[in-house]
Structures are given as structure tokens and as C-alpha cells.
Design a protein around this motif. Structure first.
Motif, PDB file in Angstrom:
ATOM      1  N   ASP A  31      22.960  -1.722   0.807  1.00  0.00           N
ATOM      2  CA  ASP A  31      22.879  -2.519   2.029  1.00  0.00           C
ATOM      3  C   ASP A  31      22.546  -1.621   3.235  1.00  0.00           C
ATOM      4  O   ASP A  31      21.704  -1.964   4.057  1.00  0.00           O
ATOM      5  CB  ASP A  31      24.200  -3.264   2.264  1.00  0.00           C
ATOM      6  N   ALA A  32      23.206  -0.479   3.321  1.00  0.00           N
ATOM      7  CA  ALA A  32      22.954   0.460   4.418  1.00  0.00           C
ATOM      8  C   ALA A  32      21.517   0.960   4.370  1.00  0.00           C
ATOM      9  O   ALA A  32      20.846   1.074   5.403  1.00  0.00           O
ATOM     10  CB  ALA A  32      23.929   1.637   4.343  1.00  0.00           C
ATOM     11  N   LYS A  33      21.043   1.254   3.176  1.00  0.00           N
ATOM     12  CA  LYS A  33      19.663   1.717   3.008  1.00  0.00           C
ATOM     13  C   LYS A  33      18.681   0.633   3.465  1.00  0.00           C
ATOM     14  O   LYS A  33      17.747   0.912   4.219  1.00  0.00           O
ATOM     15  CB  LYS A  33      19.415   2.078   1.542  1.00  0.00           C
ATOM     16  N   GLU A  34      18.906  -0.595   3.024  1.00  0.00           N
ATOM     17  CA  GLU A  34      18.017  -1.703   3.397  1.00  0.00           C
ATOM     18  C   GLU A  34      18.010  -1.956   4.899  1.00  0.00           C
ATOM     19  O   GLU A  34      16.987  -2.332   5.463  1.00  0.00           O
ATOM     20  CB  GLU A  34      18.425  -2.979   2.656  1.00  0.00           C
ATOM     21  N   ARG A  35      19.143  -1.732   5.553  1.00  0.00           N
ATOM     22  CA  ARG A  35      19.237  -1.963   7.001  1.00  0.00           C
ATOM     23  C   ARG A  35      18.808  -0.748   7.820  1.00  0.00           C
ATOM     24  O   ARG A  35      18.791  -0.798   9.040  1.00  0.00           O
ATOM     25  CB  ARG A  35      20.658  -2.379   7.363  1.00  0.00           C
ATOM     26  N   GLY A  36      18.470   0.353   7.140  1.00  0.00           N
ATOM     27  CA  GLY A  36      18.009   1.549   7.835  1.00  0.00           C
ATOM     28  C   GLY A  36      19.100   2.302   8.570  1.00  0.00           C
ATOM     29  O   GLY A  36      18.822   3.010   9.543  1.00  0.00           O
ATOM     30  N   LEU A  58      38.021   6.895   1.115  1.00  0.00           N
ATOM     31  CA  LEU A  58      37.391   6.875   2.434  1.00  0.00           C
ATOM     32  C   LEU A  58      36.368   8.002   2.489  1.00  0.00           C
ATOM     33  O   LEU A  58      36.724   9.172   2.337  1.00  0.00           O
ATOM     34  CB  LEU A  58      38.417   7.049   3.559  1.00  0.00           C
ATOM     35  N   TYR A  59      35.103   7.634   2.710  1.00  0.00           N
ATOM     36  CA  TYR A  59      34.044   8.632   2.758  1.00  0.00           C
ATOM     37  C   TYR A  59      32.831   8.059   3.479  1.00  0.00           C
ATOM     38  O   TYR A  59      32.732   6.853   3.691  1.00  0.00           O
ATOM     39  CB  TYR A  59      33.661   9.088   1.343  1.00  0.00           C
ATOM     40  N   GLU A  60      31.918   8.947   3.844  1.00  0.00           N
ATOM     41  CA  GLU A  60      30.688   8.547   4.517  1.00  0.00           C
ATOM     42  C   GLU A  60      29.507   9.163   3.776  1.00  0.00           C
ATOM     43  O   GLU A  60      29.537  10.344   3.423  1.00  0.00           O
ATOM     44  CB  GLU A  60      30.712   9.021   5.973  1.00  0.00           C
ATOM     45  N   VAL A  61      28.478   8.366   3.557  1.00  0.00           N
ATOM     46  CA  VAL A  61      27.272   8.819   2.879  1.00  0.00           C
ATOM     47  C   VAL A  61      26.136   8.858   3.898  1.00  0.00           C
ATOM     48  O   VAL A  61      25.914   7.890   4.621  1.00  0.00           O
ATOM     49  CB  VAL A  61      26.884   7.875   1.718  1.00  0.00           C
ATOM     50  N   SER A  62      25.417   9.969   3.931  1.00  0.00           N
ATOM     51  CA  SER A  62      24.257  10.123   4.804  1.00  0.00           C
ATOM     52  C   SER A  62      23.042   9.458   4.166  1.00  0.00           C
ATOM     53  O   SER A  62      22.895   9.445   2.942  1.00  0.00           O
ATOM     54  CB  SER A  62      23.974  11.612   5.011  1.00  0.00           C
ATOM     55  N   GLU A  63      22.151   8.951   5.011  1.00  0.00           N
ATOM     56  CA  GLU A  63      20.951   8.278   4.505  1.00  0.00           C
ATOM     57  C   GLU A  63      20.104   9.181   3.614  1.00  0.00           C
ATOM     58  O   GLU A  63      19.457   8.700   2.685  1.00  0.00           O
ATOM     59  CB  GLU A  63      20.101   7.737   5.655  1.00  0.00           C
ATOM     60  N   LYS A  64      20.119  10.480   3.858  1.00  0.00           N
ATOM     61  CA  LYS A  64      19.305  11.382   3.036  1.00  0.00           C
ATOM     62  C   LYS A  64      19.818  11.462   1.599  1.00  0.00           C
ATOM     63  O   LYS A  64      19.119  11.960   0.716  1.00  0.00           O
ATOM     64  CB  LYS A  64      19.224  12.777   3.662  1.00  0.00           C
ATOM     65  N   PHE A  65      21.026  10.957   1.361  1.00  0.00           N
ATOM     66  CA  PHE A  65      21.633  11.010   0.032  1.00  0.00           C
ATOM     67  C   PHE A  65      21.684   9.632  -0.637  1.00  0.00           C
ATOM     68  O   PHE A  65      22.124   9.525  -1.769  1.00  0.00           O
ATOM     69  CB  PHE A  65      23.047  11.611   0.145  1.00  0.00           C
ATOM     70  N   TYR A  66      21.246   8.581   0.043  1.00  0.00           N
ATOM     71  CA  TYR A  66      21.334   7.228  -0.520  1.00  0.00           C
ATOM     72  C   TYR A  66      20.706   7.132  -1.907  1.00  0.00           C
ATOM     73  O   TYR A  66      21.325   6.620  -2.846  1.00  0.00           O
ATOM     74  CB  TYR A  66      20.666   6.199   0.392  1.00  0.00           C
ATOM     75  N   ASP A  67      19.474   7.584  -2.053  1.00  0.00           N
ATOM     76  CA  ASP A  67      18.775   7.433  -3.330  1.00  0.00           C
ATOM     77  C   ASP A  67      19.475   8.193  -4.448  1.00  0.00           C
ATOM     78  O   ASP A  67      19.594   7.690  -5.571  1.00  0.00           O
ATOM     79  CB  ASP A  67      17.316   7.867  -3.214  1.00  0.00           C
ATOM     80  N   LYS A  68      19.945   9.387  -4.144  1.00  0.00           N
ATOM     81  CA  LYS A  68      20.656  10.170  -5.162  1.00  0.00           C
ATOM     82  C   LYS A  68      21.951   9.456  -5.554  1.00  0.00           C
ATOM     83  O   LYS A  68      22.284   9.358  -6.736  1.00  0.00           O
ATOM     84  CB  LYS A  68      20.935  11.580  -4.636  1.00  0.00           C
TER      85      LYS A  68
END
Length: 189
Positions: free
Chosen positions: A56-61, A113-123
Motif C-alpha cells: 500500500d505504501a509503495k502504491e501511494r508513493g 514496531l518498525y519502519e521500512v524505507s521506500e528503497k527497500f519495499y521491493d526487497k
């Protein structure tokens, strides 16, 4: 935007009020509850539930996404602030804790509880759907950072994953748990 996305299984509905109370105490007003994705096994369900939020985060940019599980428990007042303000400028995943200490090992165990950066979404999304998502992501290798001492832990109690009562916190030393003193924050208390 620091929206806290919580995977919430209503079979443990007492957690709802507890979480809302913790959110109020922490000053968290931007949150969203997500129902778990139903899959044939608990491991697959947990895996898919975390991935759905990242997708969802990836799709919303979105530049990053913060995810928590309903057994999340903040360790002190201001834990949320401490977590946010100690976030590194660059990371693949930023975590509030791990159950494989010391943190220098860079081993992930626990996605409460964690945060994922967009550069790591695909991985992140590439993990096999049948694996435990936290350990599978750990095995991918990445730029993992931990907020230390840990501002949130997994609340002891019944685990659908283990089908038993669990208390992972027994592996932690008291020094591993954030106790309210704000560390490493410019202008902190």
C-alpha cells in the motif's frame, strides 16, 4: 507523515482499548488499524499482512511506512517521540527492537514496531509467502538500524503464531529497555 499502521486481529479485542490508551499517552493520533490477511497458515497470514501494508505504501508513493503489531507495548512515556527522533537519515529498516541481542548483530527478530524505507519495499515484498516475515527479511541483508534502548517491546501473552503464551522479553536485559530518559535527541528532556 508518521502514521502508525497496526495489524489488529479482533479475536484479541481487549487489545483495542489498551492500544488506544497507549496511543493517547504517547501522543499518537495518526494511526490506522488493518485486519489480518487470512491465509491457510498463521505464518502466511502474518507475512501477507505485513506485506499488504508495505505494498500500500509503495502504491501511494510513500517515502517510508511504520508498521506495528497489536502486541506492541511502549516501555515509557515519550517512547514514540524517542523512536521517531532517533531515526537515522538513511536506512532500509528501522526497528524499535529485536529479540536477538546485542543489536550489533543486526539480527531482526520481532516486527512489533518498525519502519521500512521506500528503497527497500521491493526487497521486502520479495520474501517467500511461507516464511516468518521478520527472520526472512533479516536473511535478505540490508541496512538495519535499531532504536536503542528499545522504546517498545512485544507484550507478553497469547501468540496465534506459537499457539501458546509467550514472553520474549525474558531474553532482554533491563538496560535494553527504554525507561523514559530521552537519549540522543537534540534538545531532549
Amino acid at each position: 507523515m508518521d502514521t502508525l499502521n497496526i495489524i489488529f486481529d479482533n479475536r484479541q479485542d481487549a487489545d483495542y482499548g489498551r492500544l488506544l490508551g497507549e496511543f493517547i499517552e504517547q501522543g499518537i493520533f495518526d494511526y490506522k488499524f488493518w485486519t489480518p490477511v487470512e491465509k491457510p497458515t498463521v505464518v502466511e497470514s502474518i507475512n501477507a499482512s505485513h506485506k499488504r501494508i508495505v505494498e500500500d505504501a509503495k502504491e501511494r508513493g510513500l517515502k517510508s511506512v511504520i508498521i506495528g503489531e497489536q502486541d506492541l507495548h511502549f516501555t515509557a512515556k515519550h517512547s514514540w517521540e524517542y523512536f521517531l527522533k532517533n531515526k537515522p537519515d538513511d536506512f532500509d529498516i528501522y526497528l524499535c527492537g529485536t529479540y536477538i541481542v546485542p543489536i550489533e548483530n543486526k539480527k531482526i527478530c520481532g516486527f512489533h514496531l518498525y519502519e521500512v524505507s521506500e528503497k527497500f519495499y521491493d526487497k521486502f515484498l520479495s520474501v517467500s509467502p511461507t516464511e516468518h516475515i521478520d527472520t526472512a527479511v533479516c536473511n535478505l541483508g540490508g541496512d538495519y538500524h535499531f532504536c536503542y534502548p528499545f522504546p517498545a517491546i512485544q507484550r507478553a501473552g497469547y501468540s496465534f503464531n506459537n499457539k501458546d503464551q509467550v514472553n520474549y522479553n525474558s531474553v532482554l536485559d533491563p538496560k535494553d529497555i527504554y525507561n523514559g530518559t530521552i537519549h540522543n535527541i537534540q534538545g531532549g528532556k
